[in-house]
Motif scaffolding. Structure first.
Motif, short mmCIF file in Angstrom:
data_model
loop_
_atom_site.label_atom_id
_atom_site.label_comp_id
_atom_site.label_asym_id
_atom_site.label_seq_id
_atom_site.Cartn_x
_atom_site.Cartn_y
_atom_site.Cartn_z
N LEU A 21 0.92 -1.13 -0.21
CA LEU A 21 -0.09 0.09 0.08
C LEU A 21 0.90 1.24 0.03
O LEU A 21 0.49 2.12 -0.80
CB LEU A 21 -1.03 -0.01 1.16
N HIS A 22 1.80 1.31 0.80
CA HIS A 22 2.68 2.37 0.88
C HIS A 22 3.84 2.65 -0.21
O HIS A 22 3.82 3.86 -0.53
CB HIS A 22 3.63 2.47 2.26
N LEU A 23 4.03 1.44 -0.81
CA LEU A 23 5.13 1.85 -1.84
C LEU A 23 4.21 2.06 -2.91
O LEU A 23 4.77 2.73 -4.12
CB LEU A 23 5.79 0.50 -2.25
N GLU A 24 2.97 1.55 -3.39
CA GLU A 24 2.05 1.95 -4.53
C GLU A 24 1.72 3.42 -4.55
O GLU A 24 1.70 4.13 -5.47
CB GLU A 24 0.95 0.85 -4.62
N LYS A 25 1.51 3.68 -3.29
CA LYS A 25 1.40 5.42 -2.98
C LYS A 25 2.50 6.34 -3.80
O LYS A 25 2.23 7.32 -4.29
CB LYS A 25 1.07 5.54 -1.71
N GLU A 26 3.65 5.65 -3.65
CA GLU A 26 4.88 6.41 -3.89
C GLU A 26 5.05 6.16 -5.51
O GLU A 26 6.11 6.53 -6.03
CB GLU A 26 6.22 5.95 -3.46
N GLY A 27 4.32 5.24 -6.02
CA GLY A 27 4.21 4.82 -7.70
C GLY A 27 5.15 4.01 -8.05
O GLY A 27 5.52 3.62 -9.12
N MET A 109 6.89 4.51 6.66
CA MET A 109 7.57 5.51 5.92
C MET A 109 9.06 5.58 6.08
O MET A 109 9.67 5.86 4.80
CB MET A 109 6.93 6.90 6.67
N GLU A 110 9.20 4.99 7.05
CA GLU A 110 10.83 4.75 7.34
C GLU A 110 11.26 3.82 6.13
O GLU A 110 12.42 4.07 5.55
CB GLU A 110 11.39 4.34 8.60
N LEU A 111 10.54 2.68 6.03
CA LEU A 111 10.74 1.82 5.02
C LEU A 111 10.93 2.24 3.58
O LEU A 111 11.89 2.21 2.86
CB LEU A 111 10.05 0.59 5.13
N VAL A 112 9.95 3.22 3.43
CA VAL A 112 9.71 3.95 2.14
C VAL A 112 11.14 4.71 1.87
O VAL A 112 11.65 4.58 0.65
CB VAL A 112 8.69 4.72 1.99
N ALA A 113 11.55 5.47 2.96
CA ALA A 113 12.47 6.38 2.76
C ALA A 113 13.99 5.43 2.33
O ALA A 113 14.78 5.61 1.75
CB ALA A 113 12.66 7.10 3.95
#
Length: 228
Positions: A21-27, A109-113
């Motif tokens: 979910l969080h990664l797909e939000k980032e494209g 969000m830390e994982l996304v970063a």
């Protein structure tokens, strides 16, 4: 512009869905695997830019998946996302070939970063034009091919091990602190940098047979230098 594709291998469906979910939000495109065999199949059959691996998975654990990736000289960035929190587990993951290690529970969000940081570094390594072959005392480092030989024998390094060796070897006699190495190789500031760099240096020395050849010198209280 091509969307980068990330493998999420975790047998906990809720965690895999949350990360997706969080990664797909980032494209990003996401591919999910529920066990180690599915993860290996995805790596072999799809064009992936990064892998997020749990350690305790059915069939093949994350350590074995990483071993199989690195045996094929695969430069795929790997982040472990695991409930194993001991220093031993983290060090094992890094030595085997992971580029980063996060523990559960985690901040998405830390994982996304961290994903973004690894992808930036990987893209830089692929697009930067290095032309200088470095040779020193039987050691040959080719930045174009990202290969290392020692007296003609190929030395298999993980992406981060190669980056550390190339950084040191391209600046012989210059002393780099552990924090400086981490910032330049990982591309970010990190409070665990000293331990992470120390683990990679130790493994590098073993692979370079430093009982016979002294390429990486410790400057006590300061950092490391290449004795070329």
């Amino acid at each position: 512009m091509k969307r980068e594709t990330i493998l999420i291998a975790d047998d906990e469906v809720e965690i895999a869905d949350l990360v997706t979910l969080h990664l797909e939000k980032e494209g990003y495109n996401c591919v999910k695997a529920s066990d180690g065999e599915e993860a290996i199949h995805a790596i072999q059959t799809q064009s992936l830019d990064l892998a997020i691996l749990d350690i305790m998975m059915p069939k093949l654990d994350g350590y074995e998946v990483t071993r199989q990736i690195r045996e094929k000289h695969h430069m795929l960035p790997i982040i472990f996302l695991s409930a194993k929190t001991s220093d031993f587990d983290k060090i094992t993951g890094l030595v085997i070939g992971a580029d980063d290690y996060m523990t559960k529970p985690f901040n998405p969000m830390e994982l996304v970063a961290r994903v973004k940081a690894q992808l930036r570094r990987s893209k830089f390594n692929q697009t930067t034009n290095h032309s200088m072959l470095i040779e020193a005392g039987g050691l040959a480092i080719s930045p174009e091919q990202r290969s290392v030989t020692l007296y003609g024998e190929t030395i298999e390094l993980t992406p981060k091990e190669f980056d550390i060796l190339y950084l040191l070897a391209s600046h012989p006699k210059k002393v780099f602190s552990a924090e400086n190495i981490f910032q330049q190789v990982w591309g970010e500031a990190y409070y665990e940098s000293q331990n992470t760099v120390m683990v990679h240096i130790r493994t590098l020395r073993k692979k370079l047979k430093e009982d016979k050849n002294k390429y990486i010198k410790t400057v006590w209280g300061v950092g490391y230098t290449f004795n070329g």
